[in-house]
Motif scaffolding. Structure first.
Motif, PDB file in Angstrom:
ATOM      1  N   LYS A  54      -4.512  11.586   7.005  1.00 37.37           N
ATOM      2  CA  LYS A  54      -4.137  10.741   5.863  1.00 37.37           C
ATOM      3  C   LYS A  54      -3.789   9.331   6.317  1.00 37.37           C
ATOM      4  O   LYS A  54      -4.155   8.336   5.674  1.00 37.37           O
ATOM      5  CB  LYS A  54      -2.969  11.373   5.101  1.00 37.37           C
ATOM      6  CG  LYS A  54      -3.349  12.617   4.298  1.00 37.37           C
ATOM      7  CD  LYS A  54      -2.160  13.140   3.520  1.00 37.37           C
ATOM      8  CE  LYS A  54      -2.578  14.292   2.597  1.00 37.37           C
ATOM      9  NZ  LYS A  54      -3.021  15.483   3.359  1.00 37.37           N
TER      10      LYS A  54
ATOM     11  N   MET B 210       0.855  -1.188   0.000  1.00 37.94           N
ATOM     12  CA  MET B 210       0.000   0.000   0.000  1.00 37.94           C
ATOM     13  C   MET B 210       0.886   1.232   0.000  1.00 37.94           C
ATOM     14  O   MET B 210       1.739   1.391   0.868  1.00 37.94           O
ATOM     15  CB  MET B 210      -0.900   0.008   1.243  1.00 37.94           C
ATOM     16  CG  MET B 210      -1.741   1.274   1.389  1.00 37.94           C
ATOM     17  SD  MET B 210      -2.722   1.257   2.902  1.00 37.94           S
ATOM     18  CE  MET B 210      -3.845  -0.082   2.562  1.00 37.94           C
TER      19      MET B 210
ATOM     20  N   ASP C  82      -8.977   2.390   4.640  1.00 36.73           N
ATOM     21  CA  ASP C  82      -9.104   1.747   3.327  1.00 36.73           C
ATOM     22  C   ASP C  82      -8.672   0.289   3.408  1.00 36.73           C
ATOM     23  O   ASP C  82      -9.312  -0.598   2.815  1.00 36.73           O
ATOM     24  CB  ASP C  82      -8.248   2.481   2.287  1.00 36.73           C
ATOM     25  CG  ASP C  82      -8.872   3.795   1.845  1.00 36.73           C
ATOM     26  OD1 ASP C  82     -10.073   4.001   2.126  1.00 36.73           O
ATOM     27  OD2 ASP C  82      -8.158   4.610   1.229  1.00 36.73           O
ATOM     28  N   TRP C  83      -7.586   0.029   4.115  1.00 38.33           N
ATOM     29  CA  TRP C  83      -7.123  -1.357   4.286  1.00 38.33           C
ATOM     30  C   TRP C  83      -8.142  -2.171   5.083  1.00 38.33           C
ATOM     31  O   TRP C  83      -8.401  -3.335   4.779  1.00 38.33           O
ATOM     32  CB  TRP C  83      -5.760  -1.364   4.988  1.00 38.33           C
ATOM     33  CG  TRP C  83      -5.206  -2.744   5.190  1.00 38.33           C
ATOM     34  CD1 TRP C  83      -4.628  -3.555   4.264  1.00 38.33           C
ATOM     35  CD2 TRP C  83      -5.192  -3.481   6.422  1.00 38.33           C
ATOM     36  NE1 TRP C  83      -4.251  -4.748   4.833  1.00 38.33           N
ATOM     37  CE2 TRP C  83      -4.585  -4.727   6.160  1.00 38.33           C
ATOM     38  CE3 TRP C  83      -5.624  -3.209   7.724  1.00 38.33           C
ATOM     39  CZ2 TRP C  83      -4.394  -5.698   7.142  1.00 38.33           C
ATOM     40  CZ3 TRP C  83      -5.436  -4.171   8.711  1.00 38.33           C
ATOM     41  CH2 TRP C  83      -4.839  -5.391   8.411  1.00 38.33           C
TER      42      TRP C  83
ATOM     43  N   ARG D  56       3.035   4.613   3.211  1.00 38.28           N
ATOM     44  CA  ARG D  56       3.367   3.263   2.751  1.00 38.28           C
ATOM     45  C   ARG D  56       3.431   2.307   3.934  1.00 38.28           C
ATOM     46  O   ARG D  56       3.408   2.716   5.115  1.00 38.28           O
ATOM     47  CB  ARG D  56       4.707   3.261   2.020  1.00 38.28           C
ATOM     48  CG  ARG D  56       5.875   3.717   2.876  1.00 38.28           C
ATOM     49  CD  ARG D  56       7.210   3.468   2.198  1.00 38.28           C
ATOM     50  NE  ARG D  56       8.321   4.001   2.972  1.00 38.28           N
ATOM     51  CZ  ARG D  56       8.877   3.404   4.018  1.00 38.28           C
ATOM     52  NH1 ARG D  56       8.392   2.233   4.455  1.00 38.28           N
ATOM     53  NH2 ARG D  56       9.900   3.954   4.660  1.00 38.28           N
TER      54      ARG D  56
ATOM     55  N   ASN E 217      -7.069   7.590   7.176  1.00 38.14           N
ATOM     56  CA  ASN E 217      -7.834   7.268   5.962  1.00 38.14           C
ATOM     57  C   ASN E 217      -7.254   6.054   5.246  1.00 38.14           C
ATOM     58  O   ASN E 217      -8.001   5.179   4.776  1.00 38.14           O
ATOM     59  CB  ASN E 217      -7.851   8.473   5.020  1.00 38.14           C
ATOM     60  CG  ASN E 217      -8.672   9.625   5.563  1.00 38.14           C
ATOM     61  OD1 ASN E 217      -9.546   9.435   6.415  1.00 38.14           O
ATOM     62  ND2 ASN E 217      -8.396  10.834   5.091  1.00 38.14           N
ATOM     63  N   GLN E 218      -5.928   6.005   5.137  1.00 35.01           N
ATOM     64  CA  GLN E 218      -5.306   4.870   4.454  1.00 35.01           C
ATOM     65  C   GLN E 218      -5.483   3.582   5.244  1.00 35.01           C
ATOM     66  O   GLN E 218      -5.692   2.510   4.664  1.00 35.01           O
ATOM     67  CB  GLN E 218      -3.817   5.147   4.211  1.00 35.01           C
ATOM     68  CG  GLN E 218      -3.554   6.275   3.240  1.00 35.01           C
ATOM     69  CD  GLN E 218      -4.308   6.082   1.929  1.00 35.01           C
ATOM     70  OE1 GLN E 218      -4.288   4.997   1.350  1.00 35.01           O
ATOM     71  NE2 GLN E 218      -4.985   7.126   1.464  1.00 35.01           N
TER      72      GLN E 218
ATOM     73  N   VAL F 162       0.541   5.524  -1.012  1.00 34.87           N
ATOM     74  CA  VAL F 162      -0.229   6.652  -1.516  1.00 34.87           C
ATOM     75  C   VAL F 162       0.629   7.904  -1.412  1.00 34.87           C
ATOM     76  O   VAL F 162       1.185   8.200  -0.356  1.00 34.87           O
ATOM     77  CB  VAL F 162      -1.544   6.845  -0.717  1.00 34.87           C
ATOM     78  CG1 VAL F 162      -2.284   8.064  -1.225  1.00 34.87           C
ATOM     79  CG2 VAL F 162      -2.413   5.603  -0.849  1.00 34.87           C
TER      80      VAL F 162
END
Length: 420
Positions: free
Chosen positions: A139, A1, A146-147, A11, A142-143, A3
């Motif tokens: 951020k 991952m 998403d995972w 990452r 949010n990431q 972004v």
């Protein structure tokens, strides 16, 4: 991952190259936290940044990097996913013998079935003091979310202290979490002397992991936050054992009838508890204490060591790194359940003393009827820990319990020791 946003990259943590930078970041965050002149609790992860999540069924750690050629890690976050109980449904069936509750108004058996959900947990969010208020924390969250979604999690939650205003503001105002539960963290110092467990009144029996799993699944699987991989927890090397306390007149260690008979005909009062060894995962240390506080604590140890027969409660040296044992799976039934729980807590204290740990801790629901039976020091404890929750997926049915985020708190919770 991975972004990228301008010069910020989010990452996955690389265990082969990121450990020194992550340790430096977390040290800077802790130094900033203690700069206000108040006592602060620091955690040493013993060189393993993922130690607090690696025992979970599924986990991830992300880092935020800033810069071009010379990149700097400016933020970290950890997350894990598991299946837990989020509610229960009731049904009546005639003539079935189960681990169920008898309905007083019917000959039917009321069968309690746990309702499960895939739950994600966020912990260890850190942002460099020099790069705050730039959206880095958002951020990272949010990431991580998403995972969570990609791996089927339906809810996400986090825990923080009531007075941690920046964290609450970030999660509630910016990331749309809501306050969900307010359990209490109860902490007891480990004294220089052993605690009496009323062995003439209470018998404490150590269970095998298989027997412990059976009791937990039969009697506690409908408890909120009960982890459905309880077998994995009980067989983990960090689990020091599960203990049942019963009245001494009911059983002795030698006359213990076995689990099957216990479940069919339990004594009038009993209690259960498991112990988890956090000392092998991380150590704690209180920094920022005044000289007078240090001196007062040392005085209690000196007096206790010189006059042990007085059994004066002494404060362990928490101003140096110390280990912790966690009591979890606490529960019981009957009019003397509180006495049983108190004996189990004393036993956990004595185990901690043998391992040279500084404190024994647990976390219980604010309305737990057994809460008052757990010995603890108010100054070391947290009367109101704050758990915030967020529903991650909107396109599925509410199921038999509705939206969990809107549910009322129950009388107890099952705290996962892997997340303590």
């Amino acid at each position: 991952m991975e972004v990228e946003d301008a010069k910020l990259t989010v990452r996955e943590f690389d265990i082969d190259k990121d450990i020194p930078a992550v340790e430096d970041l977390e040290k800077r965050c802790e130094t900033t936290a203690s700069s206000g002149g108040k006592m602060s609790l620091f955690t040493d992860l013993l060189g393993d940044p993922i130690c607090r999540i690696r025992h979970s069924p599924s986990f991830l750690m992300l880092v935020a990097e800033l810069g071009g050629v010379e990149k700097e890690i400016v933020g970290v976050i950890r997350g894990c996913i598991k299946t837990v109980t989020c509610g229960k449904k009731l049904s009546r069936v005639n003539g079935i013998i189960t681990a169920s509750e008898q309905d007083d108004h019917s000959d039917n058996k009321v069968i309690i079935t746990p309702v499960c959900t895939k739950l994600a947990y966020i912990l260890g969010l850190r942002v460099s003091p020099f790069h705050r208020r730039k959206g880095i924390g958002s951020k990272l969250i949010n990431q991580m979310e998403d995972w969570f979604r990609k791996n089927g999690a339906e809810y996400s939650y986090m825990a923080t202290e009531l007075d941690n205003k920046p964290s609450l503001s970030l999660f509630i105002k910016r990331c749309h979490y809501t306050k969900f539960r307010t359990p209490a963290i109860l902490v007891q110092p480990v004294f220089a002397h052993r605690v009496k467990t009323n062995s003439n009144r209470v018998t404490i029996i150590k269970l095998t992991p298989a027997d412990a799993e059976t009791i937990y699944r039969r009697r506690f699987s409908a408890t909120e936050f009960f982890p459905h991989d309880i077998d994995r927890i009980l067989h983990n090397k960090l689990n020091l054992g599960t203990y049942v306390a019963v009245p001494a007149e009911s059983d002795s260690v030698e006359s213990w009838p076995g689990l099957a008979e216990f479940l069919c005909d339990p004594p009038e009062s009993w209690a259960i508890m498991s112990v988890w060894n956090c000392k092998e995962v991380f150590t704690l240390q209180i920094k920022g204490a005044s000289f007078s506080r240090r001196l007062a604590a040392k005085t209690t140890r000196v007096v206790d060591g010189a006059l042990p027969w007085l059994r004066i409660p002494s404060v362990p040296d928490v101003f140096r790194p110390f280990g912790m044992l966690v009591m979890y799976g606490l529960g019981g039934e009957g009019p003397r359940a509180e006495r049983m729980v108190k004996a189990l807590c004393g036993h956990a204290h004595n185990v901690a003393k043998e391992l040279r740990c500084g404190v024994v801790a647990t976390e219980v629901a604010s309305q737990d009827p057994l809460r008052l039976a757990i010995p603890h020091w108010e100054r070391l404890s947290c009367a109101e820990d704050v758990w915030c929750v967020k529903r991650l997926v909107q396109d599925y049915g509410d199921g038999p319990t509705g939206d969990w985020t809107k549910s009322s708190p129950g009388p107890s919770i099952f705290v996962d020791p892997r997340e303590f």
